[in-house]
Design a protein around this motif. Structure first.
Motif, PDB file in Angstrom:
ATOM      1  N   PRO A  19      -3.022  -0.771   2.839  1.00 55.02           N
ATOM      2  CA  PRO A  19      -3.753  -1.774   3.618  1.00 55.02           C
ATOM      3  C   PRO A  19      -5.107  -2.147   3.011  1.00 55.02           C
ATOM      4  CG  PRO A  19      -3.720   0.330   4.771  1.00 55.02           C
ATOM      5  CD  PRO A  19      -2.756   0.434   3.636  1.00 55.02           C
ATOM      6  N   PHE A  20      -5.729  -1.210   2.287  1.00 60.77           N
ATOM      7  CA  PHE A  20      -6.995  -1.534   1.642  1.00 60.77           C
ATOM      8  C   PHE A  20      -6.791  -2.596   0.560  1.00 60.77           C
ATOM      9  CE2 PHE A  20     -10.307  -0.672  -1.594  1.00 60.77           C
ATOM     10  CZ  PHE A  20     -11.419  -0.961  -0.815  1.00 60.77           C
ATOM     11  N   MET A  21      -5.712  -2.450  -0.190  1.00 66.63           N
ATOM     12  CA  MET A  21      -5.412  -3.449  -1.206  1.00 66.63           C
ATOM     13  C   MET A  21      -5.050  -4.791  -0.575  1.00 66.63           C
ATOM     14  SD  MET A  21      -5.961  -2.313  -4.213  1.00 66.63           S
ATOM     15  CE  MET A  21      -7.353  -1.400  -3.541  1.00 66.63           C
ATOM     16  N   SER A  22      -4.346  -4.748   0.575  1.00 64.20           N
ATOM     17  CA  SER A  22      -4.035  -5.996   1.281  1.00 64.20           C
ATOM     18  C   SER A  22      -5.308  -6.658   1.795  1.00 64.20           C
ATOM     19  CB  SER A  22      -3.082  -5.715   2.449  1.00 64.20           C
ATOM     20  OG  SER A  22      -1.832  -5.285   1.984  1.00 64.20           O
ATOM     21  N   LEU A  23      -6.274  -5.831   2.194  1.00 61.99           N
ATOM     22  CA  LEU A  23      -7.551  -6.375   2.652  1.00 61.99           C
ATOM     23  C   LEU A  23      -8.296  -7.043   1.499  1.00 61.99           C
ATOM     24  CD1 LEU A  23      -9.390  -6.537   5.175  1.00 61.99           C
ATOM     25  CD2 LEU A  23     -10.533  -4.483   4.340  1.00 61.99           C
ATOM     26  N   ILE A  24      -8.231  -6.439   0.328  1.00 57.98           N
ATOM     27  CA  ILE A  24      -8.847  -7.052  -0.846  1.00 57.98           C
ATOM     28  C   ILE A  24      -8.168  -8.391  -1.140  1.00 57.98           C
ATOM     29  CG2 ILE A  24      -9.136  -6.849  -3.351  1.00 57.98           C
ATOM     30  CD1 ILE A  24      -9.569  -3.870  -2.974  1.00 57.98           C
ATOM     31  N   SER A  25      -6.828  -8.414  -1.047  1.00 57.27           N
ATOM     32  CA  SER A  25      -6.098  -9.669  -1.242  1.00 57.27           C
ATOM     33  C   SER A  25      -6.572 -10.726  -0.254  1.00 57.27           C
ATOM     34  CB  SER A  25      -4.593  -9.443  -1.067  1.00 57.27           C
ATOM     35  OG  SER A  25      -4.090  -8.543  -2.016  1.00 57.27           O
ATOM     36  N   THR A  26      -6.730 -10.309   1.005  1.00 56.14           N
ATOM     37  CA  THR A  26      -7.160 -11.234   2.047  1.00 56.14           C
ATOM     38  C   THR A  26      -8.534 -11.810   1.732  1.00 56.14           C
ATOM     39  OG1 THR A  26      -5.872 -10.055   3.721  1.00 56.14           O
ATOM     40  CG2 THR A  26      -7.652 -11.452   4.517  1.00 56.14           C
ATOM     41  N   VAL A 165      -5.361   0.181 -10.726  1.00 61.93           N
ATOM     42  CA  VAL A 165      -4.613  -0.918 -11.350  1.00 61.93           C
ATOM     43  C   VAL A 165      -4.607  -2.140 -10.442  1.00 61.93           C
ATOM     44  CG1 VAL A 165      -2.312  -1.652 -12.103  1.00 61.93           C
ATOM     45  CG2 VAL A 165      -3.160   0.609 -12.736  1.00 61.93           C
ATOM     46  N   ASN A 166      -4.375  -1.899  -9.157  1.00 63.87           N
ATOM     47  CA  ASN A 166      -4.323  -2.987  -8.186  1.00 63.87           C
ATOM     48  C   ASN A 166      -5.675  -3.699  -8.078  1.00 63.87           C
ATOM     49  OD1 ASN A 166      -3.559  -4.695  -6.115  1.00 63.87           O
ATOM     50  ND2 ASN A 166      -2.699  -3.079  -4.843  1.00 63.87           N
ATOM     51  N   GLY A 167      -6.749  -2.908  -7.977  1.00 60.44           N
ATOM     52  CA  GLY A 167      -8.080  -3.489  -7.836  1.00 60.44           C
ATOM     53  C   GLY A 167      -8.471  -4.347  -9.024  1.00 60.44           C
ATOM     54  N   PHE A 168      -8.285  -3.799 -10.238  1.00 61.00           N
ATOM     55  CA  PHE A 168      -8.618  -4.573 -11.441  1.00 61.00           C
ATOM     56  C   PHE A 168      -7.723  -5.803 -11.566  1.00 61.00           C
ATOM     57  CE2 PHE A 168     -10.753  -0.681 -13.010  1.00 61.00           C
ATOM     58  CZ  PHE A 168     -11.941  -1.260 -13.424  1.00 61.00           C
ATOM     59  N   GLY A 169      -6.451  -5.645 -11.197  1.00 58.36           N
ATOM     60  CA  GLY A 169      -5.533  -6.773 -11.258  1.00 58.36           C
ATOM     61  C   GLY A 169      -5.957  -7.901 -10.340  1.00 58.36           C
ATOM     62  N   HIS A 170      -6.398  -7.559  -9.125  1.00 51.54           N
ATOM     63  CA  HIS A 170      -6.867  -8.579  -8.181  1.00 51.54           C
ATOM     64  C   HIS A 170      -8.098  -9.315  -8.717  1.00 51.54           C
ATOM     65  CE1 HIS A 170      -4.186  -7.053  -5.030  1.00 51.54           C
ATOM     66  NE2 HIS A 170      -4.503  -8.143  -4.349  1.00 51.54           N
ATOM     67  N   VAL A 171      -9.035  -8.541  -9.235  1.00 51.78           N
ATOM     68  CA  VAL A 171     -10.272  -9.157  -9.726  1.00 51.78           C
ATOM     69  C   VAL A 171      -9.989 -10.097 -10.894  1.00 51.78           C
ATOM     70  CG1 VAL A 171     -12.493  -8.708 -10.839  1.00 51.78           C
ATOM     71  CG2 VAL A 171     -11.744  -7.281  -8.926  1.00 51.78           C
ATOM     72  N   SER A 191       0.992  -2.487  -9.309  1.00 49.71           N
ATOM     73  CA  SER A 191       0.450  -1.202  -8.848  1.00 49.71           C
ATOM     74  C   SER A 191       1.507  -0.386  -8.121  1.00 49.71           C
ATOM     75  CB  SER A 191      -0.756  -1.441  -7.942  1.00 49.71           C
ATOM     76  OG  SER A 191      -0.371  -2.000  -6.705  1.00 49.71           O
ATOM     77  N   GLN A 192       2.416  -1.046  -7.400  1.00 48.99           N
ATOM     78  CA  GLN A 192       3.472  -0.324  -6.684  1.00 48.99           C
ATOM     79  C   GLN A 192       4.447   0.342  -7.653  1.00 48.99           C
ATOM     80  OE1 GLN A 192       4.792  -3.604  -4.184  1.00 48.99           O
ATOM     81  NE2 GLN A 192       3.904  -2.652  -2.384  1.00 48.99           N
ATOM     82  N   ILE A 193       4.745  -0.320  -8.759  1.00 44.19           N
ATOM     83  CA  ILE A 193       5.629   0.280  -9.760  1.00 44.19           C
ATOM     84  C   ILE A 193       4.953   1.482 -10.421  1.00 44.19           C
ATOM     85  CG2 ILE A 193       6.766  -0.118 -11.978  1.00 44.19           C
ATOM     86  CD1 ILE A 193       7.288  -2.993 -11.070  1.00 44.19           C
TER      87      ILE A 193
END
Length: 446
Positions: A19-26, A165-171, A191-193
């Motif tokens: 959910p933290f990563m989803s919040l970053i996406s949001t 990985v997810n955080g850097f990918g989003h940025v 990041s899920q993989i």
């Protein structure tokens, strides 16, 4: 308290990561486009909420592994892990096909004719993230097996790297390359993989083969079904209610569903702080209920500690979670209409969130005690009443506040039903001797 903290502390990070990563996406997507922000609403329903639907695999894995280890049968543990990994891979492959070929149709049906303009963006999001479904469910079983072994540190290491990985990918993809909702989907999928492969590696280091499939026999299917079927009904009812919540919010227009997307993501990142208490109960209770050192008295003490921690945690996360969209709404969107809608549901947000950690403690104990028929029936009842309430408030034009009032009723009904069940004489924490003593005490009072 010490054992709970040592286990649930790392486990909290496991639950809060997604959910933290989803919040970053949001936040990143919302600052670029209100339409993309609105598209995340149905998009996350078909990704994150559908993922919750398969939590029956997680619960079945933790329950079977913890019970077998309590009995000292490591050979049975390997067999159970292998057959559950097989089931997870099949389910993940079917979900991949569903998202690629039927995702657009499902999203169009879900959003309705008033919001057809957000379907293309939502479809791209769902199809990209859908590529990771086999890895997501495979990793879920591997993670749950480690948790059933009372190890939360191994999965935590995997999630830390995957979250990075997810955080850097989003940025990079959302902020610098400006791919918007598609960039958020690619970052999350990658990041899920990574997380799945690291969960598998953590399980292999414990001496178990996480790459070995085992086709379940009829007795194996029956054993899984006895646990998974009621848990599936429970999770389906929960996911269906949250999906209906987003559905009715979507029907109120783009600004309303955009505000709901922000608030439900904040709610999701806060509500998972109670999940480690449920996982603690599922990992530690089987030994006290069925193991060689069976002690119902210690089980009741453990539950009391979990509920106390849950009550304090509920107040803290409720206040902190409410303050972010209240004081810093511009983090998510500059649209004043969306911000106004967000502020209209802050009180309901707090009331619904404050009770959730206690509820997780109680329901985790019911799952550990395999009181599955009750928990599935109670959750189905809460869903039915919650859906009826959503229909009423929506038809009368109460908008987003009405939807969140239904969420308040849903959460508190779950709490009171689970509490009453566990502390009744017929609950899993009381044996026949305990029940006899309670009846004598009640007779003495009369």
């Amino acid at each position: 308290m010490k054992h709970i903290a040592m286990f649930s502390g790392p486990a909290t990070a496991l639950w809060i990561s997604a959910p933290f990563m989803s919040l970053i996406s949001t936040a990143l997507v919302g600052r670029r486009s209100s339409t993309h922000l609105a598209a995340l609403g149905p998009g996350t329903v078909f990704c994150d909420n559908m993922n919750l639907l398969f939590m029956f695999l997680s619960i079945a894995t933790s329950n079977l592994v913890a019970t077998s280890l309590a009995k000292g049968d490591k050979k049975q543990v390997q067999h159970q892990i292998s057959m559950l990994l097989f089931v997870a891979f099949i389910c993940g492959s079917l979900m991949l096909l569903f998202t690629q070929f039927l995702g657009s149709w499902a999203l169009t049906s879900f959003t309705g004719p008033k919001n057809v303009h957000i379907v293309p963006a939502a479809t791209k999001y769902v199809q990209i993230r859908g590529l990771a479904w086999p890895a997501v469910l495979y990793g879920l079983v591997a993670q749950s097996a480690s948790l059933g072994m009372k190890d939360s540190w191994g999965p935590l290491k995997a999630l830390v790297i995957a979250s990075t990985v997810n955080g850097f990918g989003h940025v990079i993809l959302c902020s610098f390359l400006r791919y918007g909702i598609e960039g958020a989907a690619w970052a999350t999928m990658a990041s899920q993989i990574v997380a799945a492969f690291m969960m598998i590696e953590a399980l292999n280091k414990k001496g178990y083969n996480a790459f070995g499939f085992s086709f379940p026999s009829f007795s194996d299917f029956l054993q899984i079904f006895v646990i998974a079927a009621p848990v599936f009904v429970t999770m389906f009812s929960k996911v269906a209610f949250y999906s209906l919540l987003t559905y009715f919010a979507t029907a109120n227009g783009t600004h309303t569903v955009a505000a709901h997307q922000v608030m439900i993501q904040m709610y999701s990142i806060c509500v998972v702080w109670g999940e480690p208490l449920s996982q603690t109960a599922q990992s530690f209770m089987p030994e006290l209920l069925y193991g060689f050192n069976r002690s119902l008295k210690k089980a009741r003490i453990l539950l009391k500690s979990l509920v106390i921690i849950g009550a304090l945690l509920g107040l803290v996360i409720g206040l902190v979670g409410m303050s972010v969209p209240w004081l810093f709404p511009n983090i998510f969107t500059p649209d004043l209409k969306v911000i106004r809608e967000m502020h209209n549901v802050l009180i309901m947000f707090f009331i619904a969130l404050s009770v959730s950690p206690c509820t997780h403690s109680l329901e985790g104990t019911l799952l550990a005690g395999r009181d599955l028929n009750f928990i599935s029936l109670s959750m189905s009842g809460c869903f039915s009443l919650g859906a009826l309430l959503l229909l009423i408030v929506s038809s009368r034009g109460y908008g987003l506040p009405g939807c969140w009032c239904a969420l308040v009723g849903f959460q508190w009904a779950r709490f009171f039903l689970a509490l009453r069940r566990l502390f009744s004489p017929n609950g899993v924490l009381y044996s026949e001797e305990d029940q006899f003593e309670l009846e004598k005490m009640e007779a003495a009072k009369l």
